[in-house]
Scaffold this motif. Structure first.
Motif, mmCIF file in Angstrom:
data_model
loop_
_atom_site.group_PDB
_atom_site.id
_atom_site.type_symbol
_atom_site.label_atom_id
_atom_site.label_comp_id
_atom_site.label_asym_id
_atom_site.label_seq_id
_atom_site.Cartn_x
_atom_site.Cartn_y
_atom_site.Cartn_z
ATOM 1 N N ARG A 1 -7.101 -1.968 11.834
ATOM 2 C CA ARG A 1 -8.473 -1.488 11.575
ATOM 3 C C ARG A 1 -8.462 -0.067 11.028
ATOM 4 O O ARG A 1 -9.224 0.288 10.125
ATOM 5 N N ALA A 2 -7.574 0.756 11.574
ATOM 6 C CA ALA A 2 -7.488 2.143 11.090
ATOM 7 C C ALA A 2 -7.075 2.160 9.619
ATOM 8 O O ALA A 2 -7.630 2.905 8.803
ATOM 9 N N LEU A 3 -6.101 1.326 9.259
ATOM 10 C CA LEU A 3 -5.672 1.283 7.855
ATOM 11 C C LEU A 3 -6.803 0.791 6.958
ATOM 12 O O LEU A 3 -6.965 1.265 5.831
ATOM 13 N N ALA A 4 -7.592 -0.159 7.457
ATOM 14 C CA ALA A 4 -8.706 -0.665 6.649
ATOM 15 C C ALA A 4 -9.697 0.457 6.354
ATOM 16 O O ALA A 4 -10.198 0.596 5.237
ATOM 17 N N ARG A 5 -9.943 1.297 7.354
ATOM 18 C CA ARG A 5 -10.872 2.423 7.129
ATOM 19 C C ARG A 5 -10.252 3.456 6.189
ATOM 20 O O ARG A 5 -10.937 4.072 5.377
ATOM 21 N N LEU A 6 -8.942 3.631 6.311
ATOM 22 C CA LEU A 6 -8.284 4.575 5.406
ATOM 23 C C LEU A 6 -8.280 4.052 3.971
ATOM 24 O O LEU A 6 -8.340 4.833 3.019
ATOM 25 N N ALA A 7 -8.234 2.741 3.830
ATOM 26 C CA ALA A 7 -8.334 2.161 2.494
ATOM 27 C C ALA A 7 -9.739 2.398 1.930
ATOM 28 O O ALA A 7 -9.909 2.730 0.764
ATOM 29 N N ALA A 8 -10.747 2.251 2.806
ATOM 30 C CA ALA A 8 -12.127 2.435 2.368
ATOM 31 C C ALA A 8 -12.378 3.884 1.927
ATOM 32 O O ALA A 8 -13.151 4.130 1.006
ATOM 33 N N SER A 9 -11.709 4.845 2.585
ATOM 34 C CA SER A 9 -11.911 6.232 2.179
ATOM 35 C C SER A 9 -10.843 6.685 1.184
ATOM 36 O O SER A 9 -10.725 7.875 0.884
ATOM 37 N N GLU A 10 -10.059 5.726 0.686
ATOM 38 C CA GLU A 10 -9.080 5.962 -0.385
ATOM 39 C C GLU A 10 -7.938 6.888 0.022
ATOM 40 O O GLU A 10 -7.285 7.484 -0.810
ATOM 41 N N VAL A 11 -7.699 7.018 1.327
ATOM 42 C CA VAL A 11 -6.533 7.784 1.777
ATOM 43 C C VAL A 11 -5.263 6.995 1.447
ATOM 44 O O VAL A 11 -4.230 7.559 1.110
ATOM 45 N N ILE A 12 -5.356 5.675 1.547
ATOM 46 C CA ILE A 12 -4.254 4.824 1.088
ATOM 47 C C ILE A 12 -4.775 3.952 -0.052
ATOM 48 O O ILE A 12 -5.976 3.673 -0.128
ATOM 49 N N ASP A 13 -3.894 3.591 -0.950
ATOM 50 C CA ASP A 13 -4.323 2.697 -2.035
ATOM 51 C C ASP A 13 -3.220 1.674 -2.335
ATOM 52 O O ASP A 13 -2.073 1.831 -1.908
ATOM 53 N N VAL A 14 -3.615 0.638 -3.045
ATOM 54 C CA VAL A 14 -2.663 -0.421 -3.418
ATOM 55 C C VAL A 14 -1.719 0.116 -4.456
ATOM 56 O O VAL A 14 -2.131 0.802 -5.383
ATOM 57 N N ARG A 15 -0.435 -0.160 -4.302
ATOM 58 C CA ARG A 15 0.502 0.344 -5.311
ATOM 59 C C ARG A 15 0.948 -0.752 -6.270
ATOM 60 O O ARG A 15 0.647 -1.912 -6.049
ATOM 61 N N TRP B 1 0.841 -1.194 0.000
ATOM 62 C CA TRP B 1 0.000 0.000 0.000
ATOM 63 C C TRP B 1 0.876 1.243 0.000
ATOM 64 O O TRP B 1 2.092 1.175 0.195
ATOM 65 N N ARG B 2 0.225 2.362 -0.208
ATOM 66 C CA ARG B 2 0.941 3.652 -0.156
ATOM 67 C C ARG B 2 -0.066 4.739 0.191
ATOM 68 O O ARG B 2 -1.276 4.549 0.069
ATOM 69 N N LEU B 3 0.465 5.878 0.611
ATOM 70 C CA LEU B 3 -0.384 7.057 0.754
ATOM 71 C C LEU B 3 -0.843 7.447 -0.645
ATOM 72 O O LEU B 3 -0.022 7.616 -1.551
ATOM 73 N N ASN B 4 -2.146 7.551 -0.828
ATOM 74 C CA ASN B 4 -2.692 7.894 -2.138
ATOM 75 C C ASN B 4 -2.097 9.218 -2.620
ATOM 76 O O ASN B 4 -2.100 10.209 -1.888
#
Lengths: 386, 101
Positions: free
Chosen positions: B87-101, B23-26
């Motif tokens: 869990r926090a990262l999972a929520r950040l993934a859901a709001s697209e703050v982080i994405d798969v690189r 993952w990475r910071l979007n």
């Protein structure tokens, strides 16, 4: 603010203020071609001291330096400013996102295409009813049709999901479903905000503000629709149960503020009054200095007394409500909101002393200085009992 | 710690978060450091998210340097707190703050 501070709950951090606002409202002009009866900035006439295009770009530069991610642009009617597109393009070009509110009258097909070509831009078209009859009673004859034409232009230009912004009133609260349907028909987002008794609404608030029963209906309507945006403006309703989405606090001078067309900085968009004036961006140090060091903002960031609300079990939920609503209805700032869901506001209103007089502001005037009457008197209807 | 972040405006639909992926910071997200952690603003979906701890900010900012989210968590987060950060990262993934690189 130091990173070494003992960790505080987020809400407490926000009430102590941040180094830069989260959300900034910037009213570009007091000029307006409408004369809505509830205009919170009493707009109409352009102020001759309006910020120049150079000064306006300087404010964008300050926002870049302060890492303000986006700005809410309003007015007056911001599209009446001759440099409107230049300024918006400059801001989004510097990655300061722009959300601007417009009555839509100047949003032609060509303008819609220009807007659609910009990144980081949101458009909010204001209507205050799902029908021309309800809307035009507040915003003026023909204003509903003009707003719908603007929406049609945005849709035709492929702008994407714009926002439809509605001030909830006693007259339109029964049209919420119909307003949501209009938004759906465009793939737009519905945004509801609270009527404040500010500006010309000092005079029209009594007739327009939702009844207690309507407020409860609105609360449940919002709880069921988390996709409807509210700009965090109904936090006084959070005392009815589960808090609504958002920060649920008064951010005035702590995380939000207003820059007006002549560069005056107020604690929030709803308190354009000398008592809430923090400074001016034209003074040395500009906006960052006003935000960080003004006496007014410093005092707002100190712990506030809950006053008459201290013993109420809902204080944590509603924080005593909206400072502007209290101020302009003549209530003490450390007492209940005039629309307190427990009815404490009604009692306070009955007992209040003098309230601030409606000020002319930038409402249009005749050559002899007498005010031009707002051309759209509110049609009084019997208040709905929900 | 109750919740490590809060999300304003509409809640995003839950999106799959796989700790074994990279993952990475979007790149569409900007961070602004604050005493409580950081504000994160997504220029695409216009969502503002509050990262409510310094450690979460460090974790999110350095995700891109690790071959997987699990390894980033393992390297940066003390053992007893890893589940809440996941869990926090999972929520950040859901709001697209982080994405798969």
């Amino acid at each position: 603010m130091s990173a070494d501070l003992a960790p505080l709950p987020l809400k407490e951090q926000f009430t102590r203020g941040l180094d830069a606002p989260i959300c900034l409202t910037w009213e570009l002009t007091y000029a307006c071609n409408l004369a809505c009866v509830h205009c919170l900035s009493s707009s109409g006439r352009r102020d001759p001291g309006e910020l120049t295009p150079e000064e306006a770009r300087g404010i964008v530069d300050d926002m870049v330096d302060m890492k303000v991610f986006y700005v809410n642009i309003g007015g007056g009617e911001p599209m009446l400013r001759p440099d409107f597109f230049d300024l918006v393009s400059y801001a989004v070009g510097r990655k300061v996102g722009v959300k601007f509110s417009t009555n839509g009258t100047r949003l032609t097909a060509r303008r819609a295409e220009q807007l659609a070509a910009l990144d980081y831009l949101d458009v909010q078209i204001s209507i205050d009813g799902a029908t021309a009859a309800t809307n035009d009673a507040v915003r003026g004859e023909g204003s509903f049709a003009a707003a719908r034409r603007a929406m049609d232009h945005l849709a035709a230009a492929g702008f994407g999901p714009f926002k439809i912004s509605v001030v909830v009133t006693r007259q339109n609260v029964e049209e919420l479903d119909a307003l949501a349907a209009i938004a759906d028909s465009y793939g737009a987002q519905l945004r509801l905000t609270r009527l404040r008794p500010s500006g010309r609404a000092v005079d029209s608030w009594e007739a327009l503000h939702p009844t207690a029963a309507q407020q409860r209906t609105l609360y449940h309507w919002l709880v069921e629709r988390p996709g409807v945006l509210t700009g965090d403006s109904f936090f006084h309703l959070s005392a009815l149960g589960e808090p609504l989405d958002g920060l649920n606090l008064c951010g005035a001078g702590r995380v939000v503020c207003l820059i007006d067309p002549v560069g005056d900085v107020y604690a929030c968009p709803f308190v354009i009054d000398r008592q809430f004036l923090a400074g001016n961006v034209r003074h040395p140090g500009g906006f960052p200095t006003v935000w960080r060091t003004s006496a007014l903002f410093t005092s707002l960031r100190e712990p506030q007394s809950a006053g008459a609300c201290a013993s109420c079990g809902s204080f944590d939920a509603c924080q005593g409500g909206c400072m502007a609503a209290k101020f302009f209805t003549g209530l003490p700032l450390d007492g209940p909101d005039p629309e307190c869901v427990h009815g404490h506001g009604e009692a306070a209103l009955a007992a209040r002393g003098e309230r601030p007089q409606a000020v002319l502001g930038h409402s249009k005037v005749h050559r002899d200085g007498t005010p031009v009457p707002v051309p759209t008197p509110v049609r009084f209807r019997s208040p709905a009992r929900a | 710690m109750r919740r490590l972040l809060s999300v304003t405006e509409a809640r995003p639909p839950a999106a799959a978060f796989a700790t074994e992926r990279a993952w990475r910071l979007n790149p569409q997200v900007a961070l602004r450091d604050e005493a409580f952690g950081a504000l994160a603003y997504h220029y695409g979906n216009r969502r503002l998210v509050f990262l409510k701890s310094r450690l979460l900010v460090d974790l999110v900012s350095s995700l891109g340097e690790y071959p997987s989210a699990a390894e980033a968590i393992g390297a940066l987060v003390p053992e007893g707190r890893r589940a809440s950060y996941e869990r926090a990262l999972a929520r950040l993934a859901a709001s697209e703050v982080i994405d798969v690189r």
